[in-house]
Scaffold this active site. Structure first.
Site, PDB file in Angstrom:
ATOM      1  N   ARG A 155       0.769  -1.240   0.000  1.00 25.65           N
ATOM      2  CA  ARG A 155       0.000   0.000   0.000  1.00 25.65           C
ATOM      3  C   ARG A 155       0.800   1.291   0.000  1.00 25.65           C
ATOM      4  NH1 ARG A 155       0.770  -1.494   5.066  1.00 25.65           N
ATOM      5  NH2 ARG A 155       0.805   0.035   6.755  1.00 25.65           N
TER       6      ARG A 155
ATOM      7  N   ASN B 257       2.709  -8.605  -6.440  1.00 25.60           N
ATOM      8  CA  ASN B 257       1.797  -8.900  -5.342  1.00 25.60           C
ATOM      9  C   ASN B 257       0.404  -8.338  -5.603  1.00 25.60           C
ATOM     10  OD1 ASN B 257       1.319  -9.685  -2.393  1.00 25.60           O
ATOM     11  ND2 ASN B 257       0.695  -7.527  -2.440  1.00 25.60           N
TER      12      ASN B 257
ATOM     13  N   TYR C 196       3.090   2.148  -7.097  1.00 21.94           N
ATOM     14  CA  TYR C 196       1.934   1.764  -6.283  1.00 21.94           C
ATOM     15  C   TYR C 196       0.629   2.262  -6.921  1.00 21.94           C
ATOM     16  CZ  TYR C 196      -1.714   2.733  -2.885  1.00 21.94           C
ATOM     17  OH  TYR C 196      -2.929   2.852  -2.266  1.00 21.94           O
ATOM     18  N   HIS C 197       0.582   3.545  -7.249  1.00 23.77           N
ATOM     19  CA  HIS C 197      -0.629   4.093  -7.865  1.00 23.77           C
ATOM     20  C   HIS C 197      -0.915   3.409  -9.199  1.00 23.77           C
ATOM     21  CE1 HIS C 197       0.322   7.481  -5.072  1.00 23.77           C
ATOM     22  NE2 HIS C 197      -0.980   7.461  -4.920  1.00 23.77           N
TER      23      HIS C 197
ATOM     24  N   LYS D  54      -2.950   0.362  -8.969  1.00 26.32           N
ATOM     25  CA  LYS D  54      -4.383   0.607  -8.769  1.00 26.32           C
ATOM     26  C   LYS D  54      -5.074   0.913 -10.097  1.00 26.32           C
ATOM     27  CE  LYS D  54      -4.098   0.310  -4.238  1.00 26.32           C
ATOM     28  NZ  LYS D  54      -4.870  -0.588  -3.362  1.00 26.32           N
TER      29      LYS D  54
ATOM     30  N   GLU E  98       5.800  15.776  -9.927  1.00 30.15           N
ATOM     31  CA  GLU E  98       4.404  16.190  -9.880  1.00 30.15           C
ATOM     32  C   GLU E  98       4.351  17.706  -9.950  1.00 30.15           C
ATOM     33  OE1 GLU E  98       2.924  14.774  -6.094  1.00 30.15           O
ATOM     34  OE2 GLU E  98       4.170  16.161  -4.949  1.00 30.15           O
TER      35      GLU E  98
END
Lengths: 301, 301
Positions: B31, B49, B119-120, B123, B262
């Protein structure tokens, strides 16, 4: 050399360090839509293998700092069929308008994903991996959205019998046009699933090879995003293909139920301007008038 | 029970068959964005994972034929920041216009993916998996695009000390508001990366729990597509948060270089109409005037 890039990451890094390739052609994925939908095990294998293979390669390129041109085999199937009405399928990116409080805004987005199988779904995941690693790490990536390949020989393989590659004609790995040709050659009815009104994009295997060469040698305009090229040269309705081959070779057509959830009929107009501009000179089925008959001769030998 | 759904597929199927759950809350993913970007190994672990965990669960649901409501923890980070100008971030789906030879066409698409970390990115891959399995297999899936969680206690955990959950405040797993509160409590300067002009979405942990309850109990309007709910209740500029906490608790602010690629500043307006309509009654930072001070007291104990 045999190397499983999905599971042997450390060896992959070693090989890249050792060979220092200028270009990498990534075809190392499970490639059959029907296989990918067969069982839980084949679904899981398709996703695990394809995503890990692609991601390992991207991470390895970042880790080694290699500035290699990467070409990956995607599929026309990521776009879906009939999604954008009468608009031609663009080369990877779609221009859309958003409504905002300050008026309309124009944005270029990766074409929305409309996969028809687990296999096609993995190619839509690959796109997002490429997109991220191009933007975040400056990797030079070209994703080739290929149509259905037909033909058996390239200029290279036809030089010697020993260079002839495998020829898949079964329900899992065989592609539709090759399957029709083989069915006709052995006197089996040509099997059409559903009405045959599905329109698909095609490319001769000779052009596939040329496209890959172009993809790894033609400089990229904007390396901060994945370049998407539609690797196809013509579109045909499956029934038209079946009829053409049936007529030329004297075969029957058998209509079978369609196992896929897809539209019975669709139009398909596809842009491939970039490849044409970069020098691709297509071998089309229509131009190659006698190909079916010649193919028959070669299959019958 | 401990079960690694990314690697123990057969046991997962057994457990589902045995327990016949009505609802499944899928939080079983790596996460942390910072962790996911640290090394080749952490990038690979995060993708391997997360994708295998999610895909195994989807395949297991299809294999067992269980009609369970599945809720998955996504992230607001899939949308990117500042991508759609002054338009609010919609709930998963964006209405866009395409230009076609027959005029403009309106289409509702999954919001384009703009992940800022590996990570993002996972998703955004999850979204495509959900989208496919909802459409193809009719699985009932809700993807919760969560903002940054703050707070330490829910109504349940505050009943007894033994129910208190872990509290992450480190650079990998700690979330920004909790980290500010802890830094202030121990007399450390509040660390702001870049200008602090980044605007982010937040939610109190108490509301998170309520949202999950709503997600698995509220019937879905259209189960053929993944339902996306924005699990957040308010937005703040990070610098405003830092200042508020610094003022209330007498701390300094330290500006550090931003390790992420960003925008330095962004506006953020997010729709969460669905959760509000379904009965969510937010615990907001602004309404909860003394929360920073109370939090300090609880951190200092």
């Amino acid at each position: 050399m045999s190397l499983d890039i999905a599971t042997e990451y450390d060896r992959l890094v070693e090989v890249l360090r050792d060979k220092q390739p200028d270009a990498i052609v990534h075809f190392a994925e499970q490639r059959a839509a029907p296989y990918s939908m067969r069982t839980s095990a084949t679904k899981r294998y398709t996703v695990d293998n394809n995503i890990r293979a692609t991601h390992n390669l991207l991470v390895a390129l970042v880790e080694t700092g290699l500035d290699a041109a990467l070409a990956h085999l995607g599929t026309m199937g990521v776009y879906g069929y009939g999604w954008s009405g009468s608009a031609p399928i663009p080369e990877g990116y779609l221009t859309v308008k958003l409504t905002t409080p300050d008026g309309e805004l124009e944005r270029e987005i990766l074409h929305p994903a409309n996969p028809g199988s687990v296999y096609h779904m993995t190619k839509t995941l690959d796109q997002l991996l490429f997109s991220f690693y191009a933007k975040n790490d400056g990797l030079r990536i070209t994703d080739l959205h290929q149509g259905i390949v037909w033909g058996t020989q390239t200029d290279q393989t036809s030089r010697d019998e020993r260079l002839i590659n495998r020829f898949d004609y079964d329900g899992d790995y065989g592609t539709v046009l090759n399957r029709f040709l083989l069915q006709a050659a052995i006197g089996h009815p040509l099997t059409v699933h559903g009405t045959g009104g599905q329109t698909r994009a095609f490319i001769h295997i000779r052009d596939t090879v040329r496209c890959i060469e172009i993809a790894i040698t033609a400089p990229m305009e904007d390396p901060s995003r994945v370049r998407v090229l539609n690797q196809m040269t013509e579109t045909h309705r499956l029934l038209d293909l079946a009829k053409m081959i049936a007529d030329a070779m004297g075969a029957e057509i058998a209509y079978l139920p369609n196992p896929r959830r897809e539209a019975e009929e669709n139009d398909l107009i596809v842009r491939n301007d970039q490849f044409l501009a970069l020098g691709l000179n297509p071998t089309t089925l229509s131009a190659d008038f006698n190909s079916a008959t010649r193919a028959r001769a070669s299959f019958s030998q």
